[in-house]
Write a protein that holds these residues in place. Structure first.
Motif, short mmCIF file in Angstrom:
data_model
loop_
_atom_site.label_atom_id
_atom_site.label_comp_id
_atom_site.label_asym_id
_atom_site.label_seq_id
_atom_site.Cartn_x
_atom_site.Cartn_y
_atom_site.Cartn_z
N LEU A 166 0.80 -1.10 0.05
CA LEU A 166 -0.04 0.06 0.02
C LEU A 166 0.96 1.23 -0.05
O LEU A 166 1.91 1.29 0.74
CB LEU A 166 -0.87 -0.10 1.35
N PRO A 167 0.66 2.32 -1.01
CA PRO A 167 1.41 3.21 -1.05
C PRO A 167 1.48 4.05 0.50
O PRO A 167 0.62 4.00 1.12
CB PRO A 167 0.86 4.37 -2.00
N PRO A 168 2.78 4.59 0.77
CA PRO A 168 2.94 5.35 2.07
C PRO A 168 2.07 6.39 2.30
O PRO A 168 2.06 6.96 3.23
CB PRO A 168 4.50 5.44 2.02
N PHE A 203 -5.11 -7.87 -10.99
CA PHE A 203 -6.13 -9.22 -11.47
C PHE A 203 -7.05 -8.79 -12.86
O PHE A 203 -7.68 -7.81 -12.32
CB PHE A 203 -6.60 -9.85 -10.26
N GLU A 204 -6.86 -9.35 -13.92
CA GLU A 204 -7.57 -8.92 -14.99
C GLU A 204 -7.75 -7.43 -15.08
O GLU A 204 -8.79 -6.71 -15.24
CB GLU A 204 -9.15 -9.40 -14.59
N GLU A 205 -6.59 -6.88 -15.13
CA GLU A 205 -6.20 -5.36 -15.45
C GLU A 205 -6.93 -4.56 -14.69
O GLU A 205 -7.02 -3.44 -14.94
CB GLU A 205 -6.80 -5.12 -16.99
N ALA A 206 -6.85 -4.95 -13.29
CA ALA A 206 -7.49 -4.24 -12.42
C ALA A 206 -6.64 -4.54 -10.76
O ALA A 206 -6.10 -5.40 -10.81
CB ALA A 206 -8.89 -4.36 -12.11
N LEU A 207 -6.80 -3.37 -10.01
CA LEU A 207 -6.05 -3.85 -8.88
C LEU A 207 -7.06 -4.48 -7.61
O LEU A 207 -8.22 -3.93 -7.64
CB LEU A 207 -5.37 -2.42 -8.29
N VAL A 208 -6.61 -5.52 -7.01
CA VAL A 208 -7.17 -6.16 -5.84
C VAL A 208 -6.56 -5.80 -4.63
O VAL A 208 -5.07 -5.97 -4.46
CB VAL A 208 -7.16 -7.39 -6.07
N LEU A 209 -7.45 -5.32 -3.40
CA LEU A 209 -6.75 -5.13 -1.99
C LEU A 209 -6.61 -6.52 -1.45
O LEU A 209 -7.87 -7.10 -1.46
CB LEU A 209 -7.74 -4.10 -1.34
N ILE A 210 -5.45 -6.69 -0.79
CA ILE A 210 -5.33 -8.00 -0.15
C ILE A 210 -5.85 -7.54 1.26
O ILE A 210 -5.17 -6.72 1.82
CB ILE A 210 -3.94 -8.68 0.00
N ALA A 220 -4.88 4.48 -8.45
CA ALA A 220 -4.96 4.57 -9.90
C ALA A 220 -3.82 3.84 -10.42
O ALA A 220 -2.80 3.49 -9.44
CB ALA A 220 -4.94 5.80 -10.57
N TRP A 221 -3.59 3.23 -11.70
CA TRP A 221 -2.52 2.47 -12.05
C TRP A 221 -2.00 3.09 -13.55
O TRP A 221 -3.14 3.26 -14.42
CB TRP A 221 -2.49 1.16 -11.97
N ARG A 222 -0.72 3.12 -13.84
CA ARG A 222 -0.46 3.46 -14.84
C ARG A 222 0.79 2.20 -15.18
O ARG A 222 2.00 2.10 -14.61
CB ARG A 222 0.50 4.79 -15.05
N GLY A 223 0.24 1.37 -16.01
CA GLY A 223 1.05 0.23 -16.23
C GLY A 223 1.06 -0.74 -15.02
O GLY A 223 -0.05 -0.99 -14.43
N VAL A 227 1.65 1.89 -9.10
CA VAL A 227 0.32 2.08 -8.37
C VAL A 227 0.32 3.68 -7.85
O VAL A 227 1.46 4.03 -7.43
CB VAL A 227 0.26 1.17 -7.27
N LEU A 228 -0.50 4.48 -8.33
CA LEU A 228 -0.49 5.77 -7.75
C LEU A 228 -2.00 6.04 -6.96
O LEU A 228 -2.83 5.91 -7.12
CB LEU A 228 -0.79 6.77 -9.15
N PRO A 229 -1.36 6.58 -5.55
CA PRO A 229 -2.61 7.00 -4.66
C PRO A 229 -3.05 8.33 -5.35
O PRO A 229 -2.55 8.90 -6.04
CB PRO A 229 -1.65 7.14 -3.43
N ILE A 230 -4.32 8.41 -5.20
CA ILE A 230 -5.12 9.53 -5.41
C ILE A 230 -5.36 10.43 -4.30
O ILE A 230 -6.07 10.04 -3.26
CB ILE A 230 -6.39 9.22 -6.37
N PHE A 231 -5.05 11.64 -4.48
CA PHE A 231 -5.50 12.65 -3.47
C PHE A 231 -6.72 13.58 -3.92
O PHE A 231 -6.64 14.15 -5.16
CB PHE A 231 -4.33 13.82 -3.46
N ASP A 232 -7.64 13.46 -3.08
CA ASP A 232 -8.91 14.12 -3.53
C ASP A 232 -9.01 15.60 -3.25
O ASP A 232 -9.59 15.95 -2.33
CB ASP A 232 -10.07 13.62 -2.64
N LEU A 233 -8.33 16.53 -3.96
CA LEU A 233 -8.28 17.91 -3.65
C LEU A 233 -9.34 18.63 -3.92
O LEU A 233 -9.77 19.51 -3.25
CB LEU A 233 -7.22 18.43 -4.79
#
Lengths: 176, 148
Positions: free
Chosen positions: A113-115, A131-138, B58-61, B64-70
């Motif tokens: 999970l991003p910091p 998974f299937e071109e989407a992200l899944v949270l564990i 979100a993701w690019r390739g 993984v990018l966190p999104i900030f709801d400005l």
């Protein structure tokens, strides 16, 4: 009440991570396969607060509601499932909207999970994977099954309390 | 002659490049060096979260990018469709910010025209005047930091 999971004593290779992907509202999350003890149709457990299976009792909760008190799963959906979970110390059953898939994930495929996430969610989730071109949270299994009034801590095992059951894990999920 | 050169140098260094973008029709500015880029709005998944205004990724390739709801922080609603994604160089790593579909512009402003705030709010660090209108100047590296 139907048991839809086959348990096996054979242990999966330690570097492979089985994950049961479920849908809860708009979210796709996964529950570690090693913590799953059974799958039931939610519609069969609608009026029960607890579920007893093979002599073990599971308190029932709504997974969407546990993560966000403003949300609930749709209990009357024919696709709704109740998942019986345990970490060997604690047990709990969770309603989800539907089961998506059971997959094997390599540890290298898991993204932390991003910091930027700095709240309780760091305890709720162990990471993400594609998974299937989407992200899944564990979902963190220990957080999932530990009662909310207990601080997650695995010292029970270290102190000599035997786990409630062996960690058999999933080998397959039958279509329902 | 020397005086004139010194004065010209002073003029050059008194300018600052900023990125001007809009959210829900309201314009904001941020230092050019704090913006990594502008992209199409990517695919997004919600993440249950107790971190204020950080509740999706979100993701690019494979990134993984966190999104900030400005928009949420300023009680604004983005109605333009499709929105754009501003990639902010947050101190914890790149973050995606949803902005209006109007393409942001780069603009140089006179440093003297920037009014710095008292520093209590780490995100809204001041105001600058563009087209005779005051615009909040944001520090994107500190998004999500609460006021002191």
């Amino acid at each position: 009440m139907s048991l839809l999971v086959r348990k096996s004593s054979s242990v999966a290779p330690s570097n492979v991570n089985q994950q049961l992907i479920v849908e809860c509202g708009p979210m796709r999350m996964s529950i570690p396969g090693k913590g799953i003890r059974g799958l039931l149709k939610t519609i069969e457990t609608t009026f029960q607060d607890t579920i007893t299976l093979l002599g073990e009792t599971y308190e029932k909760s709504d997974l969407a509601n546990r993560l966000d008190p403003t949300k609930t799963v749709s209990s009357l959906s024919s696709q709704g499932r109740t998942i019986l979970c345990s970490n060997g110390v604690w047990r709990k059953a969770y309603e989800v909207d539907r089961i998506i898939s059971l997959v094997k994930i390599e540890p290298s495929d898991i993204v932390p999970l991003p910091p930027h996430f700095r709240g309780a969610e760091r305890e709720w989730f162990a990471g993400l994977f594609f998974f299937e071109e989407a992200l899944v949270l564990i979902i963190n299994l220990d957080w999932l099954v530990t009662p909310t009034d207990v601080v997650p801590w695995r010292s029970e095992v270290a102190a000599g309390h035997a786990p409630l059951e062996s960690e058999g894990g999933l080998t397959s999920v039958f279509p329902v | 002659m020397l005086q004139s050169q010194a004065s010209r140098k002073k003029t050059v260094f008194s300018k600052q490049w900023i990125t001007v973008f809009s959210i829900g029709g309201r314009r904001f500015a941020a230092g050019m060096e704090e913006v990594s880029g502008i992209a199409q709005w990517p695919s997004v998944v919600p993440v249950p979260s107790q971190t204020p205004f950080v509740n999706a990724v979100a993701w690019r390739g494979k990134e993984v990018l966190p999104i900030f709801d400005l928009a949420g922080q300023f009680h604004l609603t983005i109605e333009s469709d499709p929105p754009l994604c501003l990639l902010a160089k947050h101190e914890d790593g790149l973050m995606a910010v949803r902005i209006d579909s109007d393409m942001p512009i780069l603009q140089s402003v006179d440093r003297a025209s920037i009014r710095h705030s008292d520093g209590a709010d780490p995100v809204v660090v001041g105001t600058c005047t563009i087209d005779d209108q005051p615009i909040d100047l944001l520090c994107l590296t500190k998004l999500g930091k609460p006021p002191a």
